[in-house]
Design a protein around this motif. Structure first.
Motif, mmCIF file in Angstrom:
data_model
loop_
_atom_site.group_PDB
_atom_site.id
_atom_site.type_symbol
_atom_site.label_atom_id
_atom_site.label_comp_id
_atom_site.label_asym_id
_atom_site.label_seq_id
_atom_site.Cartn_x
_atom_site.Cartn_y
_atom_site.Cartn_z
ATOM 1 N N ASP A 551 0.811 -1.214 0.000
ATOM 2 C CA ASP A 551 0.000 0.000 0.000
ATOM 3 C C ASP A 551 0.846 1.267 0.000
ATOM 4 O O ASP A 551 0.310 2.378 0.050
ATOM 5 C CB ASP A 551 -0.939 0.015 1.209
ATOM 6 C CG ASP A 551 -0.205 -0.072 2.541
ATOM 7 O OD1 ASP A 551 0.946 -0.565 2.554
ATOM 8 O OD2 ASP A 551 -0.779 0.338 3.564
ATOM 9 N N THR A 596 -3.054 13.331 0.626
ATOM 10 C CA THR A 596 -3.198 11.885 0.722
ATOM 11 C C THR A 596 -3.841 11.357 -0.546
ATOM 12 O O THR A 596 -4.605 12.059 -1.223
ATOM 13 C CB THR A 596 -4.047 11.498 1.944
ATOM 14 O OG1 THR A 596 -5.307 12.186 1.875
ATOM 15 C CG2 THR A 596 -3.352 11.872 3.238
ATOM 16 N N THR A 598 -5.987 8.010 -2.272
ATOM 17 C CA THR A 598 -6.822 6.863 -1.952
ATOM 18 C C THR A 598 -7.121 6.083 -3.228
ATOM 19 O O THR A 598 -7.049 6.610 -4.336
ATOM 20 C CB THR A 598 -8.151 7.298 -1.307
ATOM 21 O OG1 THR A 598 -8.847 8.169 -2.212
ATOM 22 C CG2 THR A 598 -7.916 8.022 0.009
ATOM 23 N N ASN A 600 -7.175 2.010 -5.277
ATOM 24 C CA ASN A 600 -6.438 0.775 -5.490
ATOM 25 C C ASN A 600 -5.045 1.120 -5.987
ATOM 26 O O ASN A 600 -4.905 1.721 -7.058
ATOM 27 C CB ASN A 600 -7.176 -0.092 -6.518
ATOM 28 C CG ASN A 600 -6.494 -1.430 -6.746
ATOM 29 O OD1 ASN A 600 -5.325 -1.616 -6.414
ATOM 30 N ND2 ASN A 600 -7.227 -2.364 -7.309
ATOM 31 N N SER A 621 -6.034 14.156 -5.312
ATOM 32 C CA SER A 621 -5.823 13.748 -3.926
ATOM 33 C C SER A 621 -7.159 13.564 -3.234
ATOM 34 O O SER A 621 -8.218 13.960 -3.745
ATOM 35 C CB SER A 621 -5.012 14.811 -3.174
ATOM 36 O OG SER A 621 -5.789 15.987 -2.980
ATOM 37 N N ALA A 622 -7.118 12.957 -2.061
ATOM 38 C CA ALA A 622 -8.339 12.759 -1.282
ATOM 39 C C ALA A 622 -8.929 14.083 -0.835
ATOM 40 O O ALA A 622 -10.119 14.146 -0.506
ATOM 41 C CB ALA A 622 -8.039 11.881 -0.062
ATOM 42 N N GLU A 623 -8.121 15.136 -0.830
ATOM 43 C CA GLU A 623 -8.594 16.470 -0.438
ATOM 44 C C GLU A 623 -9.221 17.210 -1.611
ATOM 45 O O GLU A 623 -9.474 18.414 -1.513
ATOM 46 C CB GLU A 623 -7.421 17.278 0.126
ATOM 47 C CG GLU A 623 -6.870 16.742 1.455
ATOM 48 C CD GLU A 623 -5.933 15.555 1.253
ATOM 49 O OE1 GLU A 623 -5.631 14.879 2.247
ATOM 50 O OE2 GLU A 623 -5.501 15.320 0.098
ATOM 51 N N TRP A 644 3.982 7.327 -1.274
ATOM 52 C CA TRP A 644 2.639 7.637 -0.798
ATOM 53 C C TRP A 644 2.029 6.397 -0.151
ATOM 54 O O TRP A 644 2.059 5.320 -0.737
ATOM 55 C CB TRP A 644 1.739 8.080 -1.955
ATOM 56 C CG TRP A 644 2.334 9.139 -2.826
ATOM 57 C CD1 TRP A 644 3.236 8.966 -3.833
ATOM 58 C CD2 TRP A 644 2.069 10.549 -2.762
ATOM 59 N NE1 TRP A 644 3.555 10.170 -4.412
ATOM 60 C CE2 TRP A 644 2.850 11.167 -3.777
ATOM 61 C CE3 TRP A 644 1.230 11.344 -1.969
ATOM 62 C CZ2 TRP A 644 2.830 12.535 -4.005
ATOM 63 C CZ3 TRP A 644 1.221 12.710 -2.197
ATOM 64 C CH2 TRP A 644 2.009 13.293 -3.199
ATOM 65 N N LYS A 645 1.512 6.573 1.049
ATOM 66 C CA LYS A 645 0.744 5.495 1.674
ATOM 67 C C LYS A 645 -0.704 5.652 1.237
ATOM 68 O O LYS A 645 -1.367 6.637 1.558
ATOM 69 C CB LYS A 645 0.850 5.537 3.198
ATOM 70 C CG LYS A 645 0.177 4.352 3.884
ATOM 71 C CD LYS A 645 0.446 4.356 5.376
ATOM 72 C CE LYS A 645 -0.263 3.195 6.055
ATOM 73 N NZ LYS A 645 0.187 1.881 5.568
ATOM 74 N N VAL A 646 -1.192 4.699 0.475
ATOM 75 C CA VAL A 646 -2.494 4.818 -0.168
ATOM 76 C C VAL A 646 -3.580 4.331 0.782
ATOM 77 O O VAL A 646 -3.509 3.214 1.307
ATOM 78 C CB VAL A 646 -2.521 4.012 -1.481
ATOM 79 C CG1 VAL A 646 -3.874 4.159 -2.161
ATOM 80 C CG2 VAL A 646 -1.403 4.499 -2.398
ATOM 81 N N GLY A 647 -4.567 5.195 0.992
ATOM 82 C CA GLY A 647 -5.675 4.841 1.869
ATOM 83 C C GLY A 647 -6.720 4.022 1.138
ATOM 84 O O GLY A 647 -6.870 4.115 -0.075
#
Length: 647
Positions: A551, A596, A598, A600, A621-623, A644-647
């Motif tokens: 991830d 961040t 997110t 797959n 990004s998630a933002e 990047w740590k993917v959420g």
């Protein structure tokens, strides 16, 4: 990096036989002076599959590599040799000519590492490389000047040892007696040895040659009383690549004492498990080991002992293919870590020490000359762009120590006169030798390894090959022959693994379409003056990740790592120029929330969109904001993220 004129006899004139191994191959046999009458020629070791081109035969064209070289040239010329020589003269009882530099060269904060004088060695190497690359006499004059001063130190002190330690030779003597010491004296002395070797071979400095041989003879005599067990215990302390430079000296002179000492300086506690294919690197200081391994490869060339070769090969595979980050760097806080704990270490601000990348490329190049495989060339390219070229501030020419992946951190560079880290020294060398690994050859074949605007003069074949390219902005390159007469030669062009296909045209006509990356495309024909070869590659966005942390991803585009360019929020101009490398992670450590991602991880590359500018992309990004992605080597003076740590 863990925390000095009596001239030798004429025997010291260097032998020419088997010298293709010298200086990682940057000097061809023809440039090494002939042996003196009575000199013993070295016993031939295993022959290399390829030879490098003398850097004097390769010219760089306009582009980021030439820019980086020019920045380093300017820095080298700004430095004052007399300040670098200060402590050497003091230890020899001679009056210094200028005040000493700061940082590792004199500041009490770093007294425990006893690296005083290491910069002089790197500086000698860098000026020698710069002379060979540019033929600017100012660089050769500096090599001769420093060598002459070191000869005065040897004459005044009555010994071959030239050193800059605050306690003078006493530190080395205590180390030889097996007493507890602080610091790394052999590591530091190795840099001076290597600088004198490079001055000898690259600038043909007779004074550097004389000082080097007297220095080496001192080392033989000083270490002779040690038993094998005592020697091995001494090697538990970082000692650089002493085995490398001593093997070089054997190949240069045929003096078997140097070969024996090179073998004694080969750390058996590291050699034995590696030769047996055992990876016991976890927890070891990374750049303590790599110069030893470079030396193992050189000792193999000097002796033919396959255990040294096997150790070097296994180490390279373990580090380059298993333990490296996407950028080609490795380690956390200078140490190898268990790859099962990748997620705990990848976001450190103290990852990827630049010295380690410098030395891994030395090893990679040496192994390639023995066995010209695309895997070596691919790793070299990746680390060259994302580690070495990326390490230099394009505005000041200063260099990084670590290149960590803490999201939102920034690259930090040494100051011109108050740092002098180990990576300052290797940084001086890195950017004046780019031309040494673009092209290689055997008797009838020319290898094109790197896609860099340049020109190589293959004078033995009456041929010049000019490479015109905007790579990596465009994945193509043009190769134009200038020939005195038609020549039956083979051109081998790298088809890198990052390009799924490769197409080759000769004079506008397609001759090869390759769907097998990771090989050389071979073009054997009779070439004529004006023939043009065009190589077309394909670059795609992809991901790089470790099996233990699927991830956590880095984005790539061809051989390039794409970094998130995160701006200057909370940063002050000039705050990335620092003195104390130990404080990495605390400089510019204001609170910052990095974007961040997110989704797959496997499909995230599909969300990356080209911006329309060369080598620039965006990713959502998630933002709900777009993150700009650019090649990591272009990042300077701003925050960034490479993993990047993917959420």
């Amino acid at each position: 990096m863990k925390p000095c004129r009596t001239l030798p006899s004429r025997r010291d004139v260097l032998a020419s036989a088997a010298t293709a191994a010298i200086v990682a191959g940057t000097v061809p046999i023809s440039l090494v002076p002939a042996a003196a009458v009575g000199a013993t020629p070295p016993v031939p070791g295993p022959s290399r599959a390829l030879q490098p081109f003398d850097m004097a035969r390769v010219d760089l064209g306009a582009g980021p590599f030439l820019h980086a070289q020019r920045m380093t040239e300017a820095y080298l010329l700004r430095l004052d040799p007399d300040r670098l020589l200060h402590n050497f003269r003091v230890n020899a009882g001679l009056p210094p000519k200028a005040p000493v530099y700061g940082g590792w060269e004199s500041d009490p904060v770093w007294a425990d590492i006893n690296c005083h004088g290491h910069t002089l060695g790197h500086y000698l190497s860098a000026c020698s490389l710069a002379w060979r690359s540019t033929r600017d006499l100012r660089f050769k004059e500096r090599v001769d000047y420093i060598a002459h001063d070191l000869a005065e130190c040897q004459e005044a002190s009555g010994t071959g040892l030239a050193c800059a330690f605050p306690g003078g030779p006493a530190l080395v003597a205590a180390h030889l007696r097996g007493e507890a010491i602080t610091g790394v004296p052999w590591y530091t002395l190795h840099k001076v040895f290597a600088g004198l070797r490079d001055g000898t071979l690259l600038t043909d400095s007779s004074t550097a040659r004389a000082v080097l041989l007297r220095f080496a003879d001192w080392a033989v005599i000083a270490t002779r009383p040690l038993s094998d067990a005592q020697f091995e215990t001494m090697l538990d302390t970082e000692h650089g690549g002493m085995n490398e430079v001593l093997a070089d000296l054997y190949l240069m002179t045929g003096n078997a004492d140097y070969r024996t000492l090179a073998q004694r300086f080969s750390h058996k506690a590291v050699l034995t498990p590696l030769a047996a294919g055992r990876d016991q690197l976890d927890g070891l200081h990374a750049n303590t080991q790599i110069p030893k391994i470079v030396g193992f490869e050189r000792v193999y060339e000097a002796t033919g002992d396959a255990s040294y070769r096997d150790a070097a090969l296994f180490f390279w595979k373990a580090v380059a293919l298993t333990r490296s980050f996407a950028t080609g760097g490795h380690g956390d806080n200078e140490h190898f870590f268990p790859m099962a704990e990748f997620g705990k270490h990848v976001f450190s601000a103290k990852g990827a020490e630049t010295c380690g990348q410098h030395n891994m490329l030395k090893l990679t190049r040496a192994l390639f000359l023995q066995d010209p495989r695309v895997d070596y060339a691919d790793y070299y390219e990746r680390t060259l762009y994302n580690g070495i070229l990326a390490s230099q501030d394009p505005d000041s020419g200063m260099a990084t120590y670590f290149q960590g992946a803490r999201p939102g951190y920034m690259k930090l560079y040494h100051t011109p006169e108050h740092s002098f880290w180990c990576c300052t020294g290797t940084g001086m060398e890195n950017h004046v030798k780019y031309r040494d690994s673009i092209y290689f050859h055997d008797d009838r074949t020319l290898y094109v390894n790197l896609f860099i605007p340049s020109r190589v003069n293959w004078s033995e074949q009456g041929a010049i090959l000019t490479q015109t390219t905007a790579f990596p902005e465009t994945p193509t390159t043009m190769l134009d022959w200038t020939l005195k007469r038609p020549a039956a030669l083979t051109l081998k062009v790298r088809h890198p693994r990052w390009s799924p296909t490769a197409t080759v045209l000769v004079n506008g006509t397609e001759v090869v379409r390759s769907g097998n990356p990771g090989r050389y495309i071979e073009l054997a024909r009779t070439w004529h003056d004006g023939d043009r070869v065009e190589l077309r590659l394909v670059m795609h966005v992809g991901i790089d990740r470790a099996p233990a942390a699927p991830d956590i991803v880095a984005f790539t585009y061809g051989p390039l790592v794409l970094a998130g360019a995160l701006g200057h929020d909370g940063l002050q101009p000039g705050s990335d120029s620092i003195v104390n490398e130990r404080k990495y992670g605390t400089y510019n450590d204001t609170a910052f929330a990095a974007p961040t991602l997110t989704g797959n991880p496997d499909t995230l590359p599909e969300t990356i969109v080209a911006s329309g500018k060369p080598l620039e992309f965006t990713i959502p990004s998630a933002e709900q904001q777009s993150v700009r992605l650019v090649p990591y080597y272009r990042i300077a003076h701003e925050r960034y993220a490479t993993y990047w740590k993917v959420g």
